[in-house]
Design an enzyme around this catalytic site. Structure first.
Site, PDB file in Angstrom:
ATOM      1  N   PHE A 174      12.751  14.185   9.986  1.00 46.96           N
ATOM      2  CA  PHE A 174      11.532  13.416  10.233  1.00 46.96           C
ATOM      3  C   PHE A 174      11.736  12.454  11.403  1.00 46.96           C
ATOM      4  O   PHE A 174      10.880  12.337  12.284  1.00 46.96           O
ATOM      5  CB  PHE A 174      11.142  12.609   8.989  1.00 46.96           C
ATOM      6  CG  PHE A 174      10.585  13.421   7.858  1.00 46.96           C
ATOM      7  CD1 PHE A 174      10.130  14.708   8.055  1.00 46.96           C
ATOM      8  CD2 PHE A 174      10.520  12.882   6.584  1.00 46.96           C
ATOM      9  CE1 PHE A 174       9.614  15.457   7.009  1.00 46.96           C
ATOM     10  CE2 PHE A 174      10.009  13.618   5.529  1.00 46.96           C
ATOM     11  CZ  PHE A 174       9.550  14.913   5.748  1.00 46.96           C
ATOM     12  N   ASP A 181      -1.753  14.852  15.517  1.00 53.81           N
ATOM     13  CA  ASP A 181      -0.956  15.791  16.298  1.00 53.81           C
ATOM     14  C   ASP A 181      -1.818  16.962  16.743  1.00 53.81           C
ATOM     15  O   ASP A 181      -2.761  17.352  16.037  1.00 53.81           O
ATOM     16  CB  ASP A 181       0.217  16.322  15.467  1.00 53.81           C
ATOM     17  CG  ASP A 181       1.244  15.250  15.174  1.00 53.81           C
ATOM     18  OD1 ASP A 181       1.415  14.355  16.027  1.00 53.81           O
ATOM     19  OD2 ASP A 181       1.866  15.297  14.096  1.00 53.81           O
ATOM     20  N   HIS A 216       3.803  -1.298   3.725  1.00 56.82           N
ATOM     21  CA  HIS A 216       3.229   0.031   3.505  1.00 56.82           C
ATOM     22  C   HIS A 216       4.371   1.000   3.225  1.00 56.82           C
ATOM     23  O   HIS A 216       5.365   1.030   3.952  1.00 56.82           O
ATOM     24  CB  HIS A 216       2.454   0.481   4.750  1.00 56.82           C
ATOM     25  CG  HIS A 216       1.721   1.782   4.586  1.00 56.82           C
ATOM     26  ND1 HIS A 216       0.567   1.885   3.839  1.00 56.82           N
ATOM     27  CD2 HIS A 216       1.976   3.024   5.089  1.00 56.82           C
ATOM     28  CE1 HIS A 216       0.134   3.140   3.898  1.00 56.82           C
ATOM     29  NE2 HIS A 216       0.976   3.850   4.640  1.00 56.82           N
ATOM     30  N   GLU A 246       1.203   5.582   0.668  1.00 56.33           N
ATOM     31  CA  GLU A 246       0.613   6.706   1.395  1.00 56.33           C
ATOM     32  C   GLU A 246       0.978   8.024   0.735  1.00 56.33           C
ATOM     33  O   GLU A 246       2.118   8.264   0.361  1.00 56.33           O
ATOM     34  CB  GLU A 246       1.091   6.716   2.852  1.00 56.33           C
ATOM     35  CG  GLU A 246       0.424   7.804   3.691  1.00 56.33           C
ATOM     36  CD  GLU A 246       0.650   7.605   5.173  1.00 56.33           C
ATOM     37  OE1 GLU A 246       1.098   8.544   5.833  1.00 56.33           O
ATOM     38  OE2 GLU A 246       0.368   6.488   5.671  1.00 56.33           O
ATOM     39  N   SER A 251       0.858  -1.178   0.000  1.00 56.07           N
ATOM     40  CA  SER A 251       0.000   0.000   0.000  1.00 56.07           C
ATOM     41  C   SER A 251       0.895   1.229   0.000  1.00 56.07           C
ATOM     42  O   SER A 251       2.040   1.181   0.450  1.00 56.07           O
ATOM     43  CB  SER A 251      -0.935   0.013   1.211  1.00 56.07           C
ATOM     44  OG  SER A 251      -0.226  -0.160   2.429  1.00 56.07           O
TER      45      SER A 251
END
Length: 685
Positions: free
Chosen positions: A218, A108, A268, A16, A14
């Site tokens: 990140f 968040d 993913h 994103e 998958s």
């Protein structure tokens, strides 16, 4: 009946994405979706900002995926900063849209990651409660987040796993992890999760490293560790972008392979809305595009070195549990236009087609000043932009569209996009290399809109994506004192052409026109780029090729005769070969006659409106030029005619009248012989 192999495990993927904030970012997103679609992901997810900050953009993206592609979307949903009624409204909207999977996250805080989380007084308390609410409102598959190195706000890994257990108890169907770079970290986490009785799939989330520096940022925010060896590997390759790209693909592919070997069947990938690296990872794994006729297949089977392709989709009752190993046709991209080749071929065999005239000549009549070229978007650009006609696709789109329409109304069958200089190499003169894709996309769309506005069933109109030669040559040195020097490499050209061609295809062109070829090696790089894209997308657009005889010597700038040029490019089976620019019709005739004798494809001629006068202007009238091109047609030399520098809609109207009713050139059948090219053409006896 194909043989079914039952011993293969199924592996699914998958992808994103995040919703775009600007129009340019939206184009980047859709370019990525189109490129990744043939990899047949199980689903593609679209993130959702804190407090619903991207709500409309997320909804818009989800709707487009549902309506315009064959992909299954998964909508991200957060509950932070929103009342329960507001969140429920979103859930219900997704249900009505046809969404069947939601990625449920707390989100968040609106003030940003690292600030204290407080549940909305009328909202869901957290992600476990959100999962329960989603399950109450619809029959959704619900994915939730998992953190192999714990969420930054969690006091311990045990506390974090306890929250995951609550989400599972509330009805979560699977958990997708935060990215990690050491598979041992993931394996230890899975062991801990299983030890407390959590039995839903734990899907590893992987982040291919587009930028090592950005990734470190990140990771610091997400609480993910960066192994020392990883930093060392990137340090060794230095700042070479190609080497870093290759290393990133290699590392991500190795991570996937090791996870599969350890028994994990779902992967993913966080794409960051960029397709190139994900495609490179799949290439490294030996996974190509798969076939599909409706929704994409949800998994790819492994078990041999080269992964077998899936069968085309079959009704659910007939779908086998495993796959066949025979080759299948690559899936066309879900948003591509129909192949125009058959229509163009049939039309060109029936009558002489008409190409449009010069774009620059007509643009000059508008007398745009510097401010008009800049528009609002580029008002503070550091370089002068007047003269960058391709930029008008962005700053004066109504004018460009109107010029295209004027040519169509004058009788043109084919219109070229205003993208002659829209490569990163040519746009470097204006420090606008980064705009290359956008210029081509916009240029193609404007021409497409004009064509569709006037097309009829009896007279279809076509858009040719114009690809210029760039302002550098691959086979000649710009320095007379250093004949071995080259200002550009074949790979540089291929990369620039690839970006431009991608934009043209995404914008809806019917064919590609490589024009004003002065150096055949340049166009070969462009043709190579086009063929790469065609193979990846499972499409085959018609290709037109037009060279330029630079003077009365009868040769291109790189020294080839028309026949030698034709021999150099005939391997791509272009729909047309021809000449344009530099010469008027009178001077071009002998060279067109040569191509007409030698080429077993359609011949296209679009000369200038005569030779330039001392002021650099073109004096040949529409009537004079039409008379000469009419003679080309009556002599059986051409299949397509049009105009280059100095021509206007008036020229094209006269040319269209001159060739109306004239029988087009008959394409000769050539016997198979060895045909070579140097400066001259050679045919083996």
């Amino acid at each position: 009946m194909p043989r079914i192999l039952s011993n293969f495990r199924k592996i699914s993927f998958s992808f994103e994405f995040f919703p775009p904030k600007t129009e340019a970012m939206e184009e980047t997103l859709w370019r990525s979706i189109e490129r990744l679609a043939p990899l047949a992901p199980d689903f593609v997810s679209v993130t959702y900002g804190a407090g619903g900050s991207t709500r409309q953009r997320t909804h818009h993206t989800i709707e487009r995926i549902l309506n315009e592609t064959i992909l299954a979307p998964a909508a991200h949903l957060t509950c932070v900063g929103a009342a329960r009624a507001e969140v429920d409204e979103v859930i219900s909207a997704y249900r009505e849209m046809g969404v069947r999977r939601i990625v449920a996250l707390r989100g968040d805080p609106p003030a940003g990651a690292g600030t204290r989380y407080e549940a909305h007084p009328q909202g869901y308390g957290g992600s476990p409660e959100l999962v329960a609410g989603i399950k109450l409102l619809g029959n959704f598959d619900v994915s939730v987040a998992a953190y192999p190195e714990k969420h930054p706000e969690s006091g311990s890994i045990e506390a974090d796993i306890e929250i995951l257990k609550r989400k599972v108890d509330a009805g979560a169907d699977e958990a997708i992890t935060q990215f990690f770079f050491d598979n041992a970290v993931f394996e230890r986490y899975v062991d801990r999760v299983r030890a407390v009785g959590i039995d839903i799939p734990i899907v590893p989330g992987l982040l291919p490293i587009h930028s090592f520096k950005q990734m470190v940022t990140f990771a610091e925010k997400a609480g993910a560790s960066v192994p020392g060896w990883l930093a060392e590997r990137f340090e060794k390759v230095g700042e070479d972008p190609d080497a870093r790209h290759e290393l990133a693909a290699e590392l991500a592919a190795k991570q996937v392979q090791d996870l599969i070997a350890a028994g994990h069947d779902r992967i993913h990938i966080y794409t960051l809305n960029r397709a190139e690296l994900t495609c490179a990872v799949f290439d490294a794994l030996g996974l190509g595009p798969v076939a599909a006729t409706a929704k994409p297949q949800s998994s790819i089977d492994l078990g041999v070195r080269r992964m077998p392709q899936l069968k085309p989709a079959t009704p659910a009752a007939e779908t086998p549990a495993s796959v066949v190993t025979e080759a299948v046709t690559v899936t066309p991209f879900p948003m591509k236009r129909p192949d125009a080749k058959a229509t163009i071929t049939a039309t060109a065999a029936d009558r002489v087609l008409v190409l449009d005239g010069a774009m620059g000549t007509v643009i000059q009549t508008y007398r745009f000043d510097e401010a008009a070229f800049r528009g609002e978007r580029f008002k503070d650009w550091e370089k002068d932009l007047r003269g960058n006609n391709d930029l008008l696709n962005l700053t004066q789109p109504d004018t460009i569209r109107a010029i295209h329409r004027a040519y169509f109304e004058a009788g043109a069958d084919i219109c070229e996009t205003n993208t002659f200089s829209s490569t990163s190499i040519a746009q470097a003169d204006y420090d606008m290399s980064d705009l290359a894709y956008e210029l081509n996309l916009a240029g193609a769309r404007l021409a497409r809109e004009a064509a569709d506005a006037v097309a009829t069933p009896d007279k279809p109109r076509f858009v040719a994506g114009a690809v210029g030669p760039t302002n550098k040559t691959a086979s000649m040195s710009p320095d007379v004192g250093d004949p071995g020097f080259r200002a550009v490499t074949f790979d540089d050209l291929k990369a620039a052409y690839r970006e431009a061609i991608t934009g043209l295809i995404d914008g809806g062109v019917d064919m590609l026109l490589f024009e004003t070829i002065t150096d055949t090696l340049n166009v070969k790089a462009g043709l190579f780029a086009a063929e790469e894209i065609f193979e990846e997308r499972g499409i085959q657009l018609p290709i037109m090729i037009s060279g330029t005889i630079t003077d009365l010597s009868g040769r291109t700038l790189s020294g080839q005769t028309p026949t030698a040029m034709w021999h150099s490019v005939r391997h791509v089976a272009p729909i047309t070969i021809g000449l344009n620019c530099a010469l008027g019709a009178k001077e071009m005739r002998a060279h067109i006659a040569e191509l007409s004798r030698e080429a077993d494809t359609f011949v296209c001629a679009y000369p200038n409106a005569g030779l330039p006068n001392p002021l650099g202007e073109y004096d040949e009238t529409p009537e004079s030029m039409a008379s000469q091109l009419g003679e080309f047609a009556r002599s059986g030399l051409v299949n397509i005619v049009g105009g280059c520098c100095g021509t206007t809609p008036a020229h094209i109207r006269a040319i269209a009248d001159a060739v109306k009713g004239v029988k087009p050139r008959a394409v000769p059948v050539k016997e198979e012989r060895l045909r070579l090219s140097g400066l001259e053409g050679f045919v083996a006896a």
